[in-house]
Design a protein around this motif. Structure first.
Motif, PDB file in Angstrom:
ATOM      1  N   VAL A 164      31.158  -0.674  59.711  1.00  0.00           N
ATOM      2  CA  VAL A 164      30.174  -0.563  60.798  1.00  0.00           C
ATOM      3  C   VAL A 164      28.840  -1.162  60.376  1.00  0.00           C
ATOM      4  CG1 VAL A 164      28.817   1.046  62.180  1.00  0.00           C
ATOM      5  CG2 VAL A 164      31.259   1.401  61.934  1.00  0.00           C
ATOM      6  N   TYR A 165      28.404  -0.876  59.146  1.00  0.00           N
ATOM      7  CA  TYR A 165      27.151  -1.462  58.670  1.00  0.00           C
ATOM      8  C   TYR A 165      27.246  -2.995  58.670  1.00  0.00           C
ATOM      9  CZ  TYR A 165      24.773   2.822  57.211  1.00  0.00           C
ATOM     10  OH  TYR A 165      24.112   4.036  57.201  1.00  0.00           O
ATOM     11  N   GLU A 166      28.418  -3.519  58.297  1.00  0.00           N
ATOM     12  CA  GLU A 166      28.600  -4.978  58.340  1.00  0.00           C
ATOM     13  C   GLU A 166      28.463  -5.500  59.765  1.00  0.00           C
ATOM     14  OE1 GLU A 166      32.012  -8.408  57.534  1.00  0.00           O
ATOM     15  OE2 GLU A 166      32.546  -6.281  57.524  1.00  0.00           O
ATOM     16  N   LYS A 167      29.098  -4.826  60.710  1.00  0.00           N
ATOM     17  CA  LYS A 167      29.042  -5.255  62.101  1.00  0.00           C
ATOM     18  C   LYS A 167      27.614  -5.196  62.646  1.00  0.00           C
ATOM     19  CE  LYS A 167      33.773  -3.764  63.175  1.00  0.00           C
ATOM     20  NZ  LYS A 167      34.347  -5.115  63.145  1.00  0.00           N
ATOM     21  N   LEU A 168      26.823  -4.256  62.113  1.00  0.00           N
ATOM     22  CA  LEU A 168      25.439  -4.108  62.577  1.00  0.00           C
ATOM     23  C   LEU A 168      24.460  -4.960  61.763  1.00  0.00           C
ATOM     24  CD1 LEU A 168      25.390  -0.258  63.285  1.00  0.00           C
ATOM     25  CD2 LEU A 168      25.599  -2.113  64.943  1.00  0.00           C
ATOM     26  N   ASP A 170      23.774  -4.909  58.426  1.00  0.00           N
ATOM     27  CA  ASP A 170      23.139  -4.336  57.240  1.00  0.00           C
ATOM     28  C   ASP A 170      24.073  -4.547  56.045  1.00  0.00           C
ATOM     29  OD1 ASP A 170      21.942  -2.797  55.260  1.00  0.00           O
ATOM     30  OD2 ASP A 170      21.339  -1.198  56.639  1.00  0.00           O
ATOM     31  N   THR A 171      23.966  -5.726  55.415  1.00  0.00           N
ATOM     32  CA  THR A 171      24.899  -6.074  54.342  1.00  0.00           C
ATOM     33  C   THR A 171      24.703  -5.199  53.105  1.00  0.00           C
ATOM     34  OG1 THR A 171      23.376  -7.840  53.659  1.00  0.00           O
ATOM     35  CG2 THR A 171      25.216  -8.460  55.084  1.00  0.00           C
ATOM     36  N   LYS A 172      23.472  -4.791  52.835  1.00  0.00           N
ATOM     37  CA  LYS A 172      23.206  -3.951  51.661  1.00  0.00           C
ATOM     38  C   LYS A 172      23.946  -2.618  51.769  1.00  0.00           C
ATOM     39  CE  LYS A 172      19.491  -1.794  48.991  1.00  0.00           C
ATOM     40  NZ  LYS A 172      18.025  -1.568  48.876  1.00  0.00           N
ATOM     41  N   LYS A 173      23.807  -1.954  52.922  1.00  0.00           N
ATOM     42  CA  LYS A 173      24.484  -0.684  53.138  1.00  0.00           C
ATOM     43  C   LYS A 173      26.001  -0.881  53.188  1.00  0.00           C
ATOM     44  CE  LYS A 173      21.659   2.916  53.777  1.00  0.00           C
ATOM     45  NZ  LYS A 173      21.869   4.222  53.104  1.00  0.00           N
ATOM     46  N   ALA A 174      26.420  -1.981  53.800  1.00  0.00           N
ATOM     47  CA  ALA A 174      27.847  -2.269  53.897  1.00  0.00           C
ATOM     48  C   ALA A 174      28.465  -2.360  52.509  1.00  0.00           C
ATOM     49  CB  ALA A 174      28.076  -3.559  54.676  1.00  0.00           C
ATOM     50  N   LEU A 175      27.819  -3.105  51.618  1.00  0.00           N
ATOM     51  CA  LEU A 175      28.335  -3.269  50.257  1.00  0.00           C
ATOM     52  C   LEU A 175      28.339  -1.935  49.503  1.00  0.00           C
ATOM     53  CD1 LEU A 175      26.678  -6.666  49.294  1.00  0.00           C
ATOM     54  CD2 LEU A 175      29.135  -6.212  49.541  1.00  0.00           C
ATOM     55  N   GLU A 176      27.308  -1.157  49.704  1.00  0.00           N
ATOM     56  CA  GLU A 176      27.219   0.151  49.040  1.00  0.00           C
ATOM     57  C   GLU A 176      28.415   1.021  49.419  1.00  0.00           C
ATOM     58  OE1 GLU A 176      24.380   4.057  49.452  1.00  0.00           O
ATOM     59  OE2 GLU A 176      23.407   2.094  49.526  1.00  0.00           O
ATOM     60  N   CYS A 177      28.720   1.080  50.704  1.00  0.00           N
ATOM     61  CA  CYS A 177      29.813   1.938  51.179  1.00  0.00           C
ATOM     62  C   CYS A 177      31.186   1.369  50.814  1.00  0.00           C
ATOM     63  CB  CYS A 177      29.713   2.137  52.687  1.00  0.00           C
ATOM     64  SG  CYS A 177      28.240   3.046  53.202  1.00  0.00           S
ATOM     65  N   LEU A 178      31.340   0.049  50.929  1.00  0.00           N
ATOM     66  CA  LEU A 178      32.625  -0.563  50.610  1.00  0.00           C
ATOM     67  C   LEU A 178      32.941  -0.457  49.125  1.00  0.00           C
ATOM     68  CD1 LEU A 178      32.510  -3.708  52.921  1.00  0.00           C
ATOM     69  CD2 LEU A 178      33.911  -1.657  53.221  1.00  0.00           C
ATOM     70  N   ASN A 179      31.938  -0.533  48.289  1.00  0.00           N
ATOM     71  CA  ASN A 179      32.164  -0.343  46.856  1.00  0.00           C
ATOM     72  C   ASN A 179      32.545   1.101  46.541  1.00  0.00           C
ATOM     73  OD1 ASN A 179      31.866  -2.861  45.317  1.00  0.00           O
ATOM     74  ND2 ASN A 179      29.809  -2.932  46.189  1.00  0.00           N
TER      75      ASN A 179
END
Length: 212
Positions: A164-168, A170-179
């Protein structure tokens, strides 16, 4: 015990063959015969409900199968037997979501949250409801509430938050959650997604450095 089994069997046969089309049309379960809830064994009925629930998940979304109907009936009875068990409301919400009964799905997720606001599961599936409909900001709201209430690591929640962060954007948050998801359950598909977002993130940083 035999009498209990007979009562449960009669209820299931009646609802399975007499009410499926009505339940689909109205989006709710209506009882037209009296049920003595005190005579039902919750554990026996729960076992049957779980069996139908997992069979119902194999039904294509949007379709009302006999398994979906049976699961809805069983969990609706269980809701009357035990009004404090959030699992019953969450599962009814999931089933209604699958057959596109939005009002009933949201009502059951909301009821589960009302029973136990500190549980993560109802928020997660409420997030799934909005994610499926492309309402990502609403999905993020509920995923984050699930994250706040999480008692143990959950790969699916971390992945959905990252997605969801990626879709919105926010790549920083996206990477944090995916990691975080990767730490729980690494796989090639997730690795590829992380590398792609990392490339986008680096490209954005390069763009802004060059601009200023």
């Amino acid at each position: 015990m035999r009498q209990l089994s007979t009562i449960i069997l009669v209820i299931f046969i009646f609802f399975s063959y007499c009410l499926p089309s009505y339940s689909a049309y109205k989006g709710e379960i209506t009882y037209s015969i009296p049920i003595e809830y005190k005579n039902l064994s919750e554990s026996e009925l729960k076992d049957k409900a779980e069996k139908y629930f997992y069979l119902a998940l194999k039904t294509p979304e949007g379709e009302l199968s006999e398994d979906v109907t049976n699961a809805l009936v069983a969990y609706s009875v269980l809701q009357h037997l035990n009004t404090e068990n959030i699992e019953y409301f969450v599962r009814v919400g999931i089933l209604y979501d699958r057959i596109n009964k939005d009002r009933q799905a949201k009502g059951n997720f909301s009821r589960a949250i009302g029973i136990n606001p500190s549980a993560a599961e109802p928020y997660f599936y409420f997030g799934e409801f909005y994610y499926k409909r492309g309402q990502y900001r609403q999905a993020l709201k509920y995923y984050n509430r699930a994250f706040e209430n999480l008692k143990s690591p959950n790969h699916d929640l971390y992945y959905k938050l990252g997605d969801v962060y990626e879709k919105l954007g926010d790549t920083k948050k996206a990477l944090e959650c995916l990691n975080m998801a990767k730490a729980q359950s690494p796989n090639d598909k997730l690795d590829a997604k992380i590398r792609l977002i990392e490339a986008i993130d680096e490209s954005n940083k390069t763009y802004y450095r060059g601009k200023f």
